[in-house]
Design an enzyme around this catalytic site. Structure first.
Site, PDB file in Angstrom:
ATOM      1  N   ILE A  26       0.832  -1.205   0.000  1.00 34.48           N
ATOM      2  CA  ILE A  26       0.000   0.000   0.000  1.00 34.48           C
ATOM      3  C   ILE A  26       0.865   1.253   0.000  1.00 34.48           C
ATOM      4  O   ILE A  26       0.573   2.229  -0.702  1.00 34.48           O
ATOM      5  CB  ILE A  26      -0.937  -0.012   1.217  1.00 34.48           C
ATOM      6  CG1 ILE A  26      -1.936  -1.168   1.105  1.00 34.48           C
ATOM      7  CG2 ILE A  26      -1.677   1.306   1.354  1.00 34.48           C
ATOM      8  CD1 ILE A  26      -2.753  -1.407   2.361  1.00 34.48           C
ATOM      9  N   SER A 150      -6.176   0.685  11.278  1.00 34.86           N
ATOM     10  CA  SER A 150      -6.606  -0.625  10.807  1.00 34.86           C
ATOM     11  C   SER A 150      -8.007  -0.916  11.314  1.00 34.86           C
ATOM     12  O   SER A 150      -8.439  -0.365  12.339  1.00 34.86           O
ATOM     13  CB  SER A 150      -5.636  -1.699  11.330  1.00 34.86           C
ATOM     14  OG  SER A 150      -6.169  -2.996  11.192  1.00 34.86           O
ATOM     15  N   TYR A 175      -1.458  -5.989  18.436  1.00 36.43           N
ATOM     16  CA  TYR A 175      -1.589  -5.243  17.176  1.00 36.43           C
ATOM     17  C   TYR A 175      -2.735  -4.247  17.272  1.00 36.43           C
ATOM     18  O   TYR A 175      -2.595  -3.072  16.914  1.00 36.43           O
ATOM     19  CB  TYR A 175      -1.818  -6.209  16.019  1.00 36.43           C
ATOM     20  CG  TYR A 175      -2.014  -5.521  14.688  1.00 36.43           C
ATOM     21  CD1 TYR A 175      -0.956  -4.882  14.055  1.00 36.43           C
ATOM     22  CD2 TYR A 175      -3.266  -5.506  14.057  1.00 36.43           C
ATOM     23  CE1 TYR A 175      -1.127  -4.238  12.840  1.00 36.43           C
ATOM     24  CE2 TYR A 175      -3.442  -4.865  12.843  1.00 36.43           C
ATOM     25  CZ  TYR A 175      -2.372  -4.239  12.236  1.00 36.43           C
ATOM     26  OH  TYR A 175      -2.547  -3.598  11.036  1.00 36.43           O
TER      27      TYR A 175
END
Length: 316
Positions: A26, A150, A175
């Site tokens: 990305i 995210s 995460y």
């Protein structure tokens, strides 16, 4: 093959842009589109070989691209400080900063050079330190700072009793925490810029779900083979079912970083079902990102952990 939604970028020929994680995936897509729109693009990379390949790929597509490499390891505060010093020595304003780089779910707990849990240290604290070191240049450029989070930040919370995951390490929760912390920091950056007159606009983007290197084999993370999830993601992406492509996944960050309509303190992501794929659109902030008190705490703790002051000389 799925079609990539169309997004026109404004003329960026007077802009200098810095993109982390721009050597593949990305980030490479973001850097290529910014260069194609005329921006001078600075790519700080950990792996020079991959960085040089990325520059060659961009120049093959856009021979007049203005693009240069710098060295950066976000898992090393020493490396972040060196990059900040080099860019400050150049003395040129930065108009766009896309904080895109990240690591995801090492199977075993790993630490950065400075002893932080790897995902917290790389995804969040490394970028916090980078912003801190670049604040004068960002202010001079009245910059747009776009921080990539995210869908993992949709749920979860800060593990304040064990922010470094020294006991009961859980890669997925760690995460998620790293992306929640980073999102809260970016929102607080926008608030503090407004309060102190820094001239910086800070917002958030997320790419949805697309096949990138985050879940592939990463021996340096202790993952010697692709995860089962990436095979499913690749199949669905190729079929154009629900998920995005690496090209479409770059669009929310590009929109957030360059569009005159994108605003500070907002979140941009894909507009498809479940916000997993599609073109860029504004989303409501994920629930863990809505508490300004929690954002202020993340700001203060991050400043303490990185030992880098998050202010500009002569301001609060």
């Amino acid at each position: 093959m799925p079609r990539t939604p169309h997004l026109d970028l404004p003329d960026l020929s007077t802009r200098r842009a810095v993109v982390t994680g721009g050597s593949d995936g990305i980030g490479l897509g973001i850097a290529q589109r910014l260069a194609a729109a005329g921006a001078e693009v600075v790519l700080p990379v950990r792996n020079r070989t991959k960085g040089e390949a990325a520059v060659a790929r961009i120049r093959d597509a856009h021979p007049s691209a203005r693009i240069s490499l710098r060295d950066l390891d976000l898992a090393s505060l020493r490396s972040v400080a060196a990059l900040g010093r080099d860019l400050r020595d150049e003395g040129r304003p930065i108009h766009v900063l896309v904080n895109n780089a990240g690591v995801m779910t090492p199977p075993e707990r790993q630490t950065t050079e400075d002893g932080f849990e790897l995902q917290l240290g790389t995804n969040h604290l490394g970028h916090v330190a980078l912003v801190a070191h670049l604040l004068p240049l960002l202010s001079a450029g009245r910059a747009r700072v776009t921080s990539q989070i995210s869908v993992a930040a949709r749920s979860g919370s800060m593990s304040w009793n064990d922010v470094n995951w020294e006991t009961l390490y859980d890669g997925r929760r760690a995460y998620s925490q790293s992306k929640i912390a980073f999102g809260l920091f970016a929102l607080e950056l926008d608030r503090r810029s407004g309060a102190n007159g820094w001239g910086i606009t800070s917002n958030l983007s997320h790419p949805g779900v697309a096949p990138t290197s985050l879940l592939t084999a990463r021996p340096e993370l202790g993952r010697d083979r692709d995860t089962p999830q990436i095979a499913v993601i690749r199949r669905l992406s190729r079929a154009g079912i629900l998920l995005g492509t690496p090209e479409s996944a770059a669009l929310p960050a590009l929109y957030a970083a360059t569009s005159p309509q994108a605003r500070g303190g907002r979140l941009y992501g894909p507009d498809g079902p479940g916000h997993l794929g599609g073109g860029p659109a504004e989303h409501r902030l994920f629930p863990p990102l809505r508490d300004p008190v929690e954002a202020g705490r993340v700001w203060r703790v991050s400043e303490e952990l990185t030992s880098v002051p998050l202010t500009i000389a002569g301001t609060a």
